[in-house]
Design a protein around this motif. Structure first.
Motif, mmCIF file in Angstrom:
data_model
loop_
_atom_site.group_PDB
_atom_site.id
_atom_site.type_symbol
_atom_site.label_atom_id
_atom_site.label_comp_id
_atom_site.label_asym_id
_atom_site.label_seq_id
_atom_site.Cartn_x
_atom_site.Cartn_y
_atom_site.Cartn_z
ATOM 1 N N GLY A 258 0.834 -1.190 0.000
ATOM 2 C CA GLY A 258 0.000 0.000 0.000
ATOM 3 C C GLY A 258 0.868 1.239 0.000
ATOM 4 O O GLY A 258 2.080 1.162 0.085
ATOM 5 N N THR A 259 0.234 2.379 -0.119
ATOM 6 C CA THR A 259 0.992 3.622 -0.151
ATOM 7 C C THR A 259 1.106 4.266 1.224
ATOM 8 O O THR A 259 1.926 5.144 1.432
ATOM 9 N N VAL A 260 0.246 3.889 2.145
ATOM 10 C CA VAL A 260 0.281 4.454 3.492
ATOM 11 C C VAL A 260 0.512 3.311 4.468
ATOM 12 O O VAL A 260 -0.291 2.398 4.563
ATOM 13 N N GLY A 261 1.629 3.340 5.177
ATOM 14 C CA GLY A 261 1.943 2.279 6.103
ATOM 15 C C GLY A 261 2.585 1.099 5.392
ATOM 16 O O GLY A 261 2.899 1.139 4.206
ATOM 17 N N ALA A 262 2.774 0.036 6.149
ATOM 18 C CA ALA A 262 3.455 -1.143 5.638
ATOM 19 C C ALA A 262 2.471 -2.060 4.907
ATOM 20 O O ALA A 262 1.264 -1.849 4.961
ATOM 21 N N PRO A 263 2.971 -3.096 4.205
ATOM 22 C CA PRO A 263 2.088 -4.047 3.534
ATOM 23 C C PRO A 263 1.059 -4.635 4.489
ATOM 24 O O PRO A 263 1.344 -4.891 5.658
ATOM 25 N N LYS A 264 -0.139 -4.865 3.969
ATOM 26 C CA LYS A 264 -1.267 -5.320 4.786
ATOM 27 C C LYS A 264 -1.509 -6.807 4.582
ATOM 28 O O LYS A 264 -1.393 -7.324 3.478
ATOM 29 N N GLY A 265 -1.881 -7.480 5.653
ATOM 30 C CA GLY A 265 -2.143 -8.912 5.598
ATOM 31 C C GLY A 265 -3.541 -9.212 5.110
ATOM 32 O O GLY A 265 -4.519 -8.625 5.577
ATOM 33 N N VAL A 266 -3.649 -10.134 4.163
ATOM 34 C CA VAL A 266 -4.937 -10.583 3.632
ATOM 35 C C VAL A 266 -5.076 -12.072 3.944
ATOM 36 O O VAL A 266 -4.357 -12.904 3.390
ATOM 37 N N ALA A 267 -5.973 -12.398 4.847
ATOM 38 C CA ALA A 267 -6.240 -13.792 5.195
ATOM 39 C C ALA A 267 -7.318 -14.325 4.258
ATOM 40 O O ALA A 267 -8.392 -13.736 4.131
ATOM 41 N N VAL A 268 -7.025 -15.439 3.596
ATOM 42 C CA VAL A 268 -7.962 -16.038 2.640
ATOM 43 C C VAL A 268 -8.675 -17.195 3.328
ATOM 44 O O VAL A 268 -8.044 -18.200 3.688
ATOM 45 N N PRO A 269 -9.981 -17.082 3.545
ATOM 46 C CA PRO A 269 -10.718 -18.124 4.276
ATOM 47 C C PRO A 269 -11.093 -19.295 3.364
ATOM 48 O O PRO A 269 -11.089 -19.185 2.134
ATOM 49 N N HIS A 270 -11.482 -20.398 3.979
ATOM 50 C CA HIS A 270 -11.891 -21.570 3.207
ATOM 51 C C HIS A 270 -13.124 -21.290 2.350
ATOM 52 O O HIS A 270 -13.301 -21.926 1.300
#
Length: 561
Positions: free
Chosen positions: A215-227
């Motif tokens: 992203g452009t603001v802050g650090a990379p963001k975590g995306v949890a992929v559910p079942h």
């Protein structure tokens, strides 16, 4: 028009028309096609491996081509046994359901084994791109709270610069490779455990993947992929790609990123189709060799690869005897001239599409569904997704009116993303705002207009300026930096850095190369600035934020800086 091209066009005429298809489409049918039930218990290893092994024991699941020309073919049964061994290894080292396991491996069979074994144990697979440097690795290990990191000797040294890493397991590659004292040996563990392990069932909202997006603001963001995302992967593989059991599927995307992970590691085996790993880096010659040797029928890659094939000339493409049927492009808009070139010289249609780590491919030109196709369009929404254009107040806009591309979550049963790790909901009312600008025409075709943020899309990779700026500032010569993208005919965009130096360091060509190497080694090989300009100050807002649009405007001035 070649005979191969005419055959492709005739095959496309058999596809059902989009409106007729959508009238009978039900997301529940995709859920019912799975072995497990997200409501009562499901396991991604069963869905991507076990059920296919039970149906056809010797069915090929993975074709691997090594960097040295060695190769291996693994069946679903063999993968099932190896996944069970690795699940036992994980359990022996205290990995439990819901724990995160980070994997930093090249495209080798052990990567697929690791993914299936992690899922079998009910744990969560977290990819680490092998081009990452220590800084990028450190952030992802810390944010994921990984309980173990699996890597190989070529990447092991990077972890020396990561403070307090989790336990490290190493996949040795050569007979004389040694595992350091204190590290765990993958192969020793596999030999020491049985090839049976009862899969741990999980719920619909329990994740099986955890990726990070820039992203452009802050650090990379975590995306949890559910079942519960699995049916959306099935929809894409069947209706967009038109993947069939007899197909040879090669997704060239690196599994350290969403497109390669979602559809090469998960998607193809999920629908019982063999997937292909090519460990070596891209070249025109190796691509044609891979296509011919493995008789690839379905190809997926970034526009950069297609552009480089085109640059290699039509003669080499015409000589390729691979039975390509369909191709896809992802990561950035596909040039119309490339579309025509692929059709003319490789004898198959290549379709554009749009997706993100958050949700996968949501708009595409389908191969298995007939619908209007316009030059430059990224297609129509995938089944189970309602994509719309909205204004700043989230009011939906009509045809040919530019606005924000969004997903209406109320009418998108296959849209699974509802928030970043630890950051709450990113929705504006019922809409997920993609951060990209687009418009839709009267026929329902969507057209990408640009980003309303500062993400740089280079050779299919999405690069956050914040990451590059933060890495540059770590160099002792740098006081400040601002990073933007510049249009590039081959890569789509390249990374450009404007750097303010400390007073005691003069700018020079040697320092440019030093900063480039610093970023390449500390962050990642694809994100280093290919151009560096030394400036006295950066344009900023009153609150101190870098005005990157001003930097982009500078690049368009005479002199390009």
């Amino acid at each position: 028009m070649t005979e191969r091209t005419r055959g492709v066009q005739r095959a496309a005429e058999d596809a059902p028309f989009h409106e007729d298809f959508m009238a009978t489409f039900h997301a529940e049918d995709l859920v019912a096609s799975l072995s497990g039930d997200p409501a009562t218990g499901i396991n991604a290893c069963i869905e991507c491996c076990d059920r296919h092994a039970e149906a056809e024991a010797e069915r090929a699941a993975l074709y691997w081509e090594g960097i040295d020309g060695s190769s291996e073919v693994l069946t679903f049964t063999q993968l099932q046994e190896r996944a069970a061994r690795f699940a036992n290894v994980l359990a022996a080292h205290g990995i439990r359901a819901g724990d995160r396991v980070a994997v930093m491996l090249p495209r080798i069979p052990e990567l697929m084994v690791a993914a299936l074994g992690v899922w079998r144990a009910g744990a969560v697979y977290t990819p680490l791109f092998t081009a990452f440097g220590p800084k990028a690795i450190e952030h992802r290990l810390a944010q994921s709270d990984a309980k173990l990191v699996l890597t190989d000797p070529a990447n092991r040294d990077k972890l020396d610069e990561v403070p307090a890493p989790p336990p490290i397991m190493v996949v040795t590659r050569e007979p004389d490779d040694a595992v350091r004292p204190g590290d765990l040996d993958f192969h020793d563990g596999m030999r020491s455990h049985l090839p049976t392990f009862a899969p741990v069932l999980r719920g619909a909202d329990d994740p099986f993947l955890l990726l990070f997006t820039s992203g452009t603001v802050g650090a990379p963001k975590g995306v949890a992929v559910p079942h519960k995302a699995l049916p959306s992967f099935v929809a894409y593989m069947k209706h967009a790609i038109d993947l069939r059991p007899e197909d040879r599927f090669w997704n060239m995307g690196d599994p350290g990123w969403a497109y390669g992970l979602y559809y090469a590691v998960v998607g193809a085996p999920l629908v019982g189709c063999a997937t292909h790993f090519c460990e070596g880096g891209f070249s025109v010659e190796s691509t044609y060799r891979m296509l011919e040797k493995y008789r690839i029928t379905v190809l997926c890659s970034a526009p950069t690869a297609y552009r480089l094939l085109m640059a290699g000339g039509g003669e080499a493409a015409d000589a390729c005897r691979a039975p390509l049927r369909v191709a896809f492009s992802a990561g950035e808009p596909l040039n119309p001239e490339v579309i025509h070139w692929v059709n003319d010289h490789l004898g198959c249609p290549v379709h554009d599409q749009y997706g993100q780590t958050e949700g996968g491919i949501v708009v595409t030109n389908h191969h298995a569904i007939d619908h209007p196709r316009q030059p430059g369009s990224m297609g129509v929404p995938t089944p189970g997704i309602r994509a719309v254009i909205v204004d700043e107040q989230c009011c939906e806009l009509g045809a040919d009116v530019p606005g924000r591309l969004a997903i209406d979550t109320r009418k998108s049963p296959l849209f699974w993303f509802h928030g970043y790790e630890g950051r709450g909901s990113p929705l504006e009312g019922p809409y997920y705002i993609t951060g990209d600008m687009a418009q839709v025409n009267e026929e329902g075709c969507f057209f990408f207009l640009g980003r309303d943020d500062d993400i740089i899309s280079s050779a299919g990779y999405r690069i956050g300026p914040f990451d590059v700026e933060s890495c540059l500032i770590e160099h002792p010569a740098v006081a400040e930096s601002g990073v933007v993208g510049r249009a590039d005919a081959e890569r789509g965009e390249i990374v450009v850095a404007f750097v303010v130096l400390n007073r005691d360091r003069p700018g020079s060509a040697d320092l440019v190369r030093e900063l480039q190497e610093h970023t390449r080694n500390r962050l990642s090989a694809h994100a280093y600035p290919r151009e560096v300009f030394f400036v006295d100050e950066l344009p900023k807002t009153p609150s101190g934020k870098i005005r990157r649009h001003v930097l982009r405007e500078r690049l368009n001035r005479p002199g390009g800086r």
